[in-house]
Design a protein around this motif. Structure first.
Motif, mmCIF file in Angstrom:
data_model
loop_
_atom_site.group_PDB
_atom_site.id
_atom_site.type_symbol
_atom_site.label_atom_id
_atom_site.label_comp_id
_atom_site.label_asym_id
_atom_site.label_seq_id
_atom_site.Cartn_x
_atom_site.Cartn_y
_atom_site.Cartn_z
ATOM 1 N N GLU A 39 -4.582 4.679 19.208
ATOM 2 C CA GLU A 39 -5.049 4.557 18.141
ATOM 3 C C GLU A 39 -4.375 5.239 17.024
ATOM 4 O O GLU A 39 -3.929 4.734 15.942
ATOM 5 C CB GLU A 39 -6.599 4.722 17.949
ATOM 6 C CG GLU A 39 -7.344 4.260 16.575
ATOM 7 C CD GLU A 39 -7.602 2.883 16.329
ATOM 8 O OE1 GLU A 39 -7.287 2.457 15.386
ATOM 9 O OE2 GLU A 39 -7.758 2.448 17.709
ATOM 10 N N THR A 40 -4.173 6.621 17.234
ATOM 11 C CA THR A 40 -3.442 7.166 16.538
ATOM 12 C C THR A 40 -1.867 6.890 16.186
ATOM 13 O O THR A 40 -1.280 7.000 15.015
ATOM 14 C CB THR A 40 -3.387 8.837 16.874
ATOM 15 O OG1 THR A 40 -4.723 9.277 17.072
ATOM 16 C CG2 THR A 40 -2.764 9.717 16.009
ATOM 17 N N ASP A 43 -1.812 4.020 13.842
ATOM 18 C CA ASP A 43 -2.007 4.380 12.616
ATOM 19 C C ASP A 43 -0.744 5.105 11.986
ATOM 20 O O ASP A 43 -0.285 4.766 10.865
ATOM 21 C CB ASP A 43 -3.238 5.597 12.732
ATOM 22 C CG ASP A 43 -3.482 5.953 11.322
ATOM 23 O OD1 ASP A 43 -4.077 5.164 10.453
ATOM 24 O OD2 ASP A 43 -3.577 7.120 11.092
ATOM 25 N N TYR A 46 1.773 2.191 10.993
ATOM 26 C CA TYR A 46 1.436 1.740 9.782
ATOM 27 C C TYR A 46 1.384 2.556 8.580
ATOM 28 O O TYR A 46 1.744 2.201 7.585
ATOM 29 C CB TYR A 46 -0.199 1.143 9.910
ATOM 30 C CG TYR A 46 -0.171 -0.293 10.325
ATOM 31 C CD1 TYR A 46 0.481 -1.304 9.683
ATOM 32 C CD2 TYR A 46 -0.760 -0.488 11.595
ATOM 33 C CE1 TYR A 46 0.392 -2.623 10.327
ATOM 34 C CE2 TYR A 46 -0.709 -1.969 12.336
ATOM 35 C CZ TYR A 46 -0.324 -2.980 11.548
ATOM 36 O OH TYR A 46 -0.448 -4.165 12.234
ATOM 37 N N GLY A 47 1.163 3.748 8.827
ATOM 38 C CA GLY A 47 1.237 4.745 7.692
ATOM 39 C C GLY A 47 2.507 5.135 7.181
ATOM 40 O O GLY A 47 2.589 5.851 6.034
ATOM 41 N N HIS A 51 4.785 1.393 5.885
ATOM 42 C CA HIS A 51 4.050 1.859 5.114
ATOM 43 C C HIS A 51 3.643 1.132 3.812
ATOM 44 O O HIS A 51 4.787 0.560 3.210
ATOM 45 C CB HIS A 51 4.451 3.223 4.369
ATOM 46 C CG HIS A 51 3.462 3.889 3.368
ATOM 47 N ND1 HIS A 51 2.324 4.366 3.574
ATOM 48 C CD2 HIS A 51 3.868 3.883 1.793
ATOM 49 C CE1 HIS A 51 1.863 4.737 2.276
ATOM 50 N NE2 HIS A 51 2.705 4.551 1.415
ATOM 51 N N CYS A 244 -14.636 4.260 16.224
ATOM 52 C CA CYS A 244 -13.312 4.071 16.667
ATOM 53 C C CYS A 244 -12.877 5.342 17.495
ATOM 54 O O CYS A 244 -13.059 6.409 17.210
ATOM 55 C CB CYS A 244 -12.341 4.058 15.226
ATOM 56 S SG CYS A 244 -10.687 4.297 15.930
ATOM 57 N N THR A 249 -8.667 7.733 11.971
ATOM 58 C CA THR A 249 -7.486 6.990 11.704
ATOM 59 C C THR A 249 -7.498 6.035 10.587
ATOM 60 O O THR A 249 -8.558 5.374 10.517
ATOM 61 C CB THR A 249 -6.953 6.480 12.665
ATOM 62 O OG1 THR A 249 -7.499 5.423 13.618
ATOM 63 C CG2 THR A 249 -6.813 7.816 13.984
ATOM 64 N N LEU A 250 -6.548 5.658 10.064
ATOM 65 C CA LEU A 250 -6.456 4.484 9.192
ATOM 66 C C LEU A 250 -7.021 3.157 9.714
ATOM 67 O O LEU A 250 -7.917 2.450 9.192
ATOM 68 C CB LEU A 250 -5.159 4.361 8.325
ATOM 69 C CG LEU A 250 -4.856 2.902 7.491
ATOM 70 C CD1 LEU A 250 -5.598 3.102 6.423
ATOM 71 C CD2 LEU A 250 -3.593 3.132 7.356
ATOM 72 N N ALA A 251 -6.457 2.922 11.006
ATOM 73 C CA ALA A 251 -6.791 1.670 11.678
ATOM 74 C C ALA A 251 -8.254 1.562 12.018
ATOM 75 O O ALA A 251 -8.820 0.583 11.909
ATOM 76 C CB ALA A 251 -5.820 1.803 12.869
ATOM 77 N N ARG A 253 -10.693 3.474 10.419
ATOM 78 C CA ARG A 253 -11.524 3.261 9.138
ATOM 79 C C ARG A 253 -11.557 1.587 8.780
ATOM 80 O O ARG A 253 -12.373 1.043 8.185
ATOM 81 C CB ARG A 253 -11.100 4.080 8.081
ATOM 82 C CG ARG A 253 -11.213 5.538 8.304
ATOM 83 C CD ARG A 253 -11.051 6.548 6.793
ATOM 84 N NE ARG A 253 -9.671 6.221 6.225
ATOM 85 C CZ ARG A 253 -8.629 7.013 6.694
ATOM 86 N NH1 ARG A 253 -8.829 7.921 7.614
ATOM 87 N NH2 ARG A 253 -7.591 6.867 6.166
#
Length: 718
Positions: A39-40, A43, A46-47, A51, A244, A249-251, A253
């Motif tokens: 997951e991290t 994230d 994508y981050g 981006h 999660c 993480t962004l994903a 959230r």
């Protein structure tokens, strides 16, 4: 999977935050056995590497490794990897050389997606369905593969993705007249009927609406409502999704923010979007959704209604009334959605006022919202009721004012209630008198109260206003904002604020000079006293566009007395800032009475920058019959079914309603021979057609070009 990864000079490549030397760790993390690490890693991809949809040289370097990860069955969460690849290579994605190379790199691996279309993992098959359509070049092969997968697929979610793929295929090839697009439309029409399940049929109808609306059934809305209820009846209620595993993480959230019925939300969102300007059908569909026995369907409908009302001027009474009925729902998600949307609708929420009033009456705990940061605010139901202008909000607000905790934003809803809120003035006045002069929250507490007392024109609050103006320390954070709010209040009091004249004169030498000049003119009517400050704001190199536009606005309202400012105003009509340009052009017109010089500027600003329309319409309204050269723009605005000031936060709806009212006000002065009925909601104001300008309280003003005629009578109350 990672053969050659260490041979890439990652340190020389870049992503959104600099060197890409951390990218190999992210790629390896995608293959980790630890869910939190995967997951991290996703994230991080994508981050940084992708981006906000951008691509970098490191993004391009990642594509071969992502393709290799996607086909390894031992890798968990491969669906997320495929979705990342689709996003990187999306045909509708970013432009530029790197983006083109990234698309080609993904396209070169299209055979991977063909293989994954039959993967054992349904999530992978679902993600691959869209990838095949986007990246496989031969349309006959794409269509054959999608048709084959439809014939053997049993997972409803994958079937829906295949229908969406057919829609994307049609939109890609139909404009070019490719015969394969007609076959795709035929397949969609077939999928939209029995014996297929309701979810797939809804998906097919949504795609037909977007790419082949002529194939939609005549009874579209009743059919969709029936399918929606059939689908809801089949859907089993699942337990809430677990937190999660990857932490905050962004994903993670984003996953937690998804609707409980994300699939249903997407199906109906697609259909609403495709129906576009078929607003009557969309309203009927919303009413069907809002009367569904299923709370999740109703919740989805509430949010979709907000999107419709932001974009279209339509008769919203029935769906808004139905949204109001959701306020009594036991499901917190549905109740909260209804409150949030009604707050956003402002006066459009009036059909739900009875429901809102019942809620704030019988559930007083909802009147105030306590937050961990920022202090208390008005609860959504009470805020929504007050924003409709419903006078039943006044006694409830009075009870809140009498309580031990007063929301900091209470004063912001008072202007929506107009003079009906006058009984609140004494309590507002007392609260303002108790605001500390040097507290950390002075601005937060004082500005809303000042706004409320300004709207009420409460002259008796003059001592409390002057206390703030004179007593705040120079170094107080937010002092300028409080000063400007206090000055606006003094301007609203007009000649009754004579005691404040020395204070206003002093402020002409500060950063609040424009607001002070405006107020001083309102109090004294002394143009000579305020002209130097206003002209200085026009020519000062340190003045920004906002300050120059504010000065131009005041100069325009001064009328011919502001002629010394014409050179600066004419220069401003060539400004690169649209609002500054439009305000200056209006000021030139109102000051010199020479519309031919500024009409091209105003017409271009109106068309190219919709947020200038209210400024221009207010100018036309103030000019009365002299504003006729732009009446055609106002008539076209009122005839338009679409809002031009829409946004996603609700302020666009309120701004658009204000624009409509101003346009109606301006056209009300066209004369009996050219009266026109405009069937739009909202209260119009009668414009006195005998006046060329709208005078400020307590002073007089001359029409443009008048050198010796009798002056217009003083307007005692604006």
């Amino acid at each position: 999977m990672f053969r050659g990864i260490d041979e890439v000079d990652w340190a020389s490549l870049r992503h959104a935050y600099g060197s890409a030397e951390d990218v190999p760790g992210l790629l390896r993390g995608l293959a980790s056995a630890d869910p939190a690490e995967r997951e991290t890693a996703l994230d991080g991809m994508y981050g940084a590497v992708h981006h906000q949809g951008d691509v970098y040289d490191s993004t391009l370097a990642c594509v071969p490794f992502l393709l290799a990860l996607a086909v390894r069955e031992e890798v968990r969460d491969r669906a997320g990897v495929v979705e990342l690849l689709v996003s990187i290579g999306d045909i509708d994605g970013a432009s530029g050389a790197l983006a083109a190379r990234a698309r080609e790199a993904v396209r070169a691996g299209a055979e991977v997606f063909v293989r994954l279309a039959g993967d054992a993992d349904a999530g992978v098959r679902r993600a691959a369905a869209g990838a095949v359509v986007r990246f496989l070049d031969r349309p006959e092969r794409v269509l054959a593969l999608v048709r084959e997968r439809i014939g053997v697929e049993r997972d409803d979610r994958v079937l829906i993705a295949l229908a969406e793929g057919l829609g994307a295929f049609t939109q890609r090839y139909r404009p070019a007249g490719d015969p394969h697009a007609a076959e795709a439309v035929r397949l969609l029409a077939e999928l939209s009927g029995p014996p297929y399940g309701p979810g797939l049929r809804l998906a097919a109808l949504g795609q037909l609406a977007a790419c082949a609306p002529e194939r939609l059934p005549a009874d579209l809305v009743p059919a969709v409502v029936r399918l929606l209820r059939e689908r809801s009846g089949q859907r089993t209620r699942s337990a809430p999704a677990p937190d999660c595993p990857g932490g905050d993480t962004l994903a993670g959230r984003l996953r937690r923010l998804r609707p409980s019925d994300e699939e249903g939300s997407q199906l109906l969102r697609t259909l609403h979007s495709a129906l576009g300007s078929r607003v009557a059908d969309r309203v009927a569909l919303l009413c069907g959704q809002l009367t569904s026995p299923d709370a999740l369907d109703r919740c989805n409908a509430v949010w979709m209604a907000a999107g419709l009302f932001r974009e279209w001027r339509t008769d919203q009474a029935e769906p808004v009334t139905l949204i109001g009925t959701q306020l009594g729902a036991e499901e917190d998600r549905l109740h909260d959605a209804a409150v949030a949307v009604l707050v956003e609708l402002h006066e459009l929420a009036a059909p739900a006022a009875d429901s809102l009033h019942a809620l704030v009456t019988y559930r007083p705990e909802l009147r105030i919202r306590h937050r961990e940061r920022g202090g208390p605010t008005l609860g959504g139901p009470l805020k929504a009721l007050a924003r409709t202008g419903d006078t039943r909000a006044v006694p409830v607000l009075g009870e809140v004012l009498a309580g031990p905790v007063v929301p900091h934003d209470l004063g912001r809803v008072i202007p929506h209630l107009g003079r009906a809120a006058a009984p609140l003035a004494p309590a507002l006045r007392r609260r303002l008198a108790r605001v500390p002069l040097d507290g950390p929250d002075t601005q937060q507490r004082a500005v809303p109260l000042l706004s409320a007392l300004t709207a009420l024109g409460d002259v008796e609050s003059l001592p409390a206003v002057l206390r703030l103006l004179r007593g705040m320390p120079e170094e107080l954070p937010g002092r300028d904002a409080v000063t400007e709010a206090a000055v606006r209040a003094l301007g609203a009091f007009g000649s009754a604020a004579g005691e404040a004249i020395p204070d206003l004169r002093r402020l002409l030498e500060t950063d609040c000079a424009v607001a002070a000049a405006d107020a001083l003119w309102s109090v004294t009517g002394d143009v000579d006293a305020v002209l130097p400050a206003l002209l200085g704001a026009l020519t000062d190199p340190g003045s920004g566009p906002h300050r120059r536009a504010a000065a131009a606005d005041v100069l325009g309202r001064l009328g011919p007395a502001a002629r010394p400012g014409l050179p600066g105003l004419r220069r401003m009509t060539g400004s690169g800032d649209a609002r500054e340009r439009a305000t200056a052009a209006c000021a030139v017109w109102r000051t010199a009475g020479e519309p031919e010089q500024v009409l091209p500027v105003l017409r271009s600003a109106w068309t190219e920058h919709p947020r200038t329309r209210t400024t221009i319409a207010e100018c036309v309204a103030a000019l009365g019959p002299a504003g006729a050269p732009l009446h055609d723009l106002l008539r076209a605005e009122l005839a338009s079914p679409r809002r031009h000031l829409a946004d996603s936060g609700g302020s666009g709806i309120h701004a658009d309603l204000g624009l409509v009212r101003v346009c109606r006000e301006a056209l009300a002065g066209e004369g009996a021979g050219r009266r026109q009925s405009v069937a739009l909601a909202g209260e119009g104001c009668r414009l006195d057609a005998s006046r060329w300008h709208r005078p400020r309280r307590g002073h007089r003003q001359t029409p443009p070009g008048d050198t010796g005629r009798e002056r217009a009578p003083t307007n005692a109350a604006r």
